[in-house]
Design a protein around this motif. Structure first.
Motif, short mmCIF file in Angstrom:
data_model
loop_
_atom_site.label_atom_id
_atom_site.label_comp_id
_atom_site.label_asym_id
_atom_site.label_seq_id
_atom_site.Cartn_x
_atom_site.Cartn_y
_atom_site.Cartn_z
N PRO A 1 4.32 0.41 -3.93
CA PRO A 1 4.41 1.87 -3.96
C PRO A 1 4.12 2.44 -2.58
O PRO A 1 3.44 1.80 -1.77
CB PRO A 1 3.32 2.27 -4.96
CG PRO A 1 2.40 1.13 -5.01
CD PRO A 1 3.19 -0.10 -4.69
N ALA B 1 9.29 5.96 -1.92
CA ALA B 1 9.28 4.59 -1.38
C ALA B 1 10.57 4.33 -0.60
O ALA B 1 11.60 4.95 -0.87
CB ALA B 1 9.15 3.59 -2.53
N PRO C 1 11.46 1.09 -6.34
CA PRO C 1 10.44 0.64 -7.28
C PRO C 1 10.83 0.77 -8.75
O PRO C 1 10.26 0.12 -9.60
CB PRO C 1 9.24 1.52 -6.95
CG PRO C 1 9.80 2.73 -6.32
CD PRO C 1 11.07 2.30 -5.63
N TYR D 1 10.31 3.10 -11.18
CA TYR D 1 9.21 3.42 -12.09
C TYR D 1 9.69 4.11 -13.36
O TYR D 1 8.98 4.15 -14.34
CB TYR D 1 8.16 4.28 -11.38
CG TYR D 1 7.44 3.54 -10.30
CD1 TYR D 1 6.74 2.37 -10.58
CD2 TYR D 1 7.46 3.98 -8.99
CE1 TYR D 1 6.09 1.66 -9.59
CE2 TYR D 1 6.80 3.29 -7.99
CZ TYR D 1 6.12 2.13 -8.30
OH TYR D 1 5.48 1.44 -7.32
N VAL E 1 1.50 8.74 -12.24
CA VAL E 1 0.56 8.18 -11.27
C VAL E 1 -0.83 8.40 -11.84
O VAL E 1 -1.12 9.46 -12.41
CB VAL E 1 0.72 8.84 -9.87
CG1 VAL E 1 0.48 10.34 -9.92
CG2 VAL E 1 -0.20 8.17 -8.85
N MET F 1 5.13 11.58 -11.68
CA MET F 1 5.54 10.87 -10.48
C MET F 1 7.05 10.65 -10.59
O MET F 1 7.57 10.43 -11.68
CB MET F 1 4.81 9.53 -10.38
CG MET F 1 5.21 8.69 -9.20
SD MET F 1 4.25 7.15 -9.05
CE MET F 1 4.89 6.20 -10.42
N ASN G 1 10.96 7.10 -7.71
CA ASN G 1 10.80 6.45 -6.41
C ASN G 1 9.35 6.41 -5.92
O ASN G 1 9.08 5.99 -4.79
CB ASN G 1 11.68 7.13 -5.37
CG ASN G 1 11.32 8.60 -5.18
OD1 ASN G 1 10.24 9.05 -5.56
ND2 ASN G 1 12.24 9.36 -4.62
N GLY G 2 8.40 6.85 -6.74
CA GLY G 2 6.98 6.78 -6.39
C GLY G 2 6.41 8.04 -5.75
O GLY G 2 5.21 8.14 -5.54
N PRO H 1 0.58 3.90 -9.36
CA PRO H 1 1.44 4.07 -10.55
C PRO H 1 0.72 3.62 -11.82
O PRO H 1 0.04 2.59 -11.83
CB PRO H 1 2.64 3.18 -10.23
CG PRO H 1 2.69 3.19 -8.73
CD PRO H 1 1.26 3.18 -8.30
N TRP I 1 2.08 -2.25 -10.46
CA TRP I 1 2.57 -1.65 -9.22
C TRP I 1 2.45 -2.60 -8.04
O TRP I 1 3.10 -2.44 -7.03
CB TRP I 1 1.83 -0.36 -8.91
CG TRP I 1 0.34 -0.54 -8.87
CD1 TRP I 1 -0.52 -0.37 -9.91
CD2 TRP I 1 -0.45 -0.95 -7.76
NE1 TRP I 1 -1.81 -0.65 -9.51
CE2 TRP I 1 -1.79 -1.01 -8.19
CE3 TRP I 1 -0.17 -1.26 -6.44
CZ2 TRP I 1 -2.84 -1.38 -7.35
CZ3 TRP I 1 -1.21 -1.63 -5.61
CH2 TRP I 1 -2.52 -1.68 -6.07
N ARG J 1 7.97 -4.39 -13.36
CA ARG J 1 8.41 -3.03 -13.66
C ARG J 1 9.74 -3.02 -14.40
O ARG J 1 10.02 -2.11 -15.15
CB ARG J 1 8.55 -2.23 -12.37
CG ARG J 1 7.25 -1.94 -11.71
CD ARG J 1 7.45 -1.09 -10.47
NE ARG J 1 8.47 -1.61 -9.60
CZ ARG J 1 8.30 -2.62 -8.76
NH1 ARG J 1 7.15 -3.23 -8.70
NH2 ARG J 1 9.27 -3.02 -7.98
#
Length: 160
Positions: free
Chosen positions: A42, A65, A69, A71, A77, A96, A99-100, A123, A128, A137
């Motif tokens: 992250p 990021a 990632p 997510y 978060v 969040m 993309n973080g 995250p 994470w 993930r």
């Protein structure tokens, strides 16, 4: 004929055949796991200030990021703020982006005494860290391979 030996025994030929198959398989990294994207850490979060007074507002945020990632659309978060004595001032989950990226505002309690606050943000409900070599993930699983990464922490000094 020099130092060459002729292999005549079946056991010697079988031994060489075993190594002839094993060595190329190991060198090509044969694996039964599907190809998944490489680990994607992250983005590093930051705090808007490193020093504040009781009653001030602090912004805790992270940029997007530079990798993917993934997510998810409902990503969260987990943000925690503790005093030096271990008292939790905040333990929450906030929105969040996939993309973080995130931004969260926190007002330091007026009752906060001078000292150092420890702020962590990572995250929520996902692995994470991904240092296990398994991209958890993207597996949509409930049992996550645990990792050995340390939770990132930033400090904010509360002053008079």
């Amino acid at each position: 004929m020099g130092n060459f030996r002729v292999l005549r025994k079946p056991s010697q030929l079988a031994f060489l055949g075993f190594w002839a198959v094993l060595v190329p398989a190991v060198m090509t990294g044969c694996s039964s796991t599907p190809d998944l994207p490489p680990p994607c850490m992250p983005p590093s979060f930051s705090t808007s200030v490193s020093e504040a007074r009781a009653g001030d507002t602090v912004i805790i945020s992270a940029p997007a990021a530079t990798c993917n990632p993934s997510y998810g659309a409902d990503a969260k978060v987990e943000i925690s703020i503790s005093t030096a004595s271990g008292e939790k001032l905040l333990d929450t989950k906030a929105a969040m982006e996939d993309n973080g990226a995130f931004e969260y505002s926190y007002r330091i309690p007026k009752s906060a005494k001078p000292g150092v606050l420890a702020v962590s943000a990572a995250p929520a409900d996902v692995d994470w860290c991904d240092d296990t070599g398994t991209n958890n993930r993207l597996k949509n699983q409930s049992d996550i391979d645990r990792t050995s990464c340390m939770l990132p922490v930033k400090q904010i000094a509360i002053v008079d």
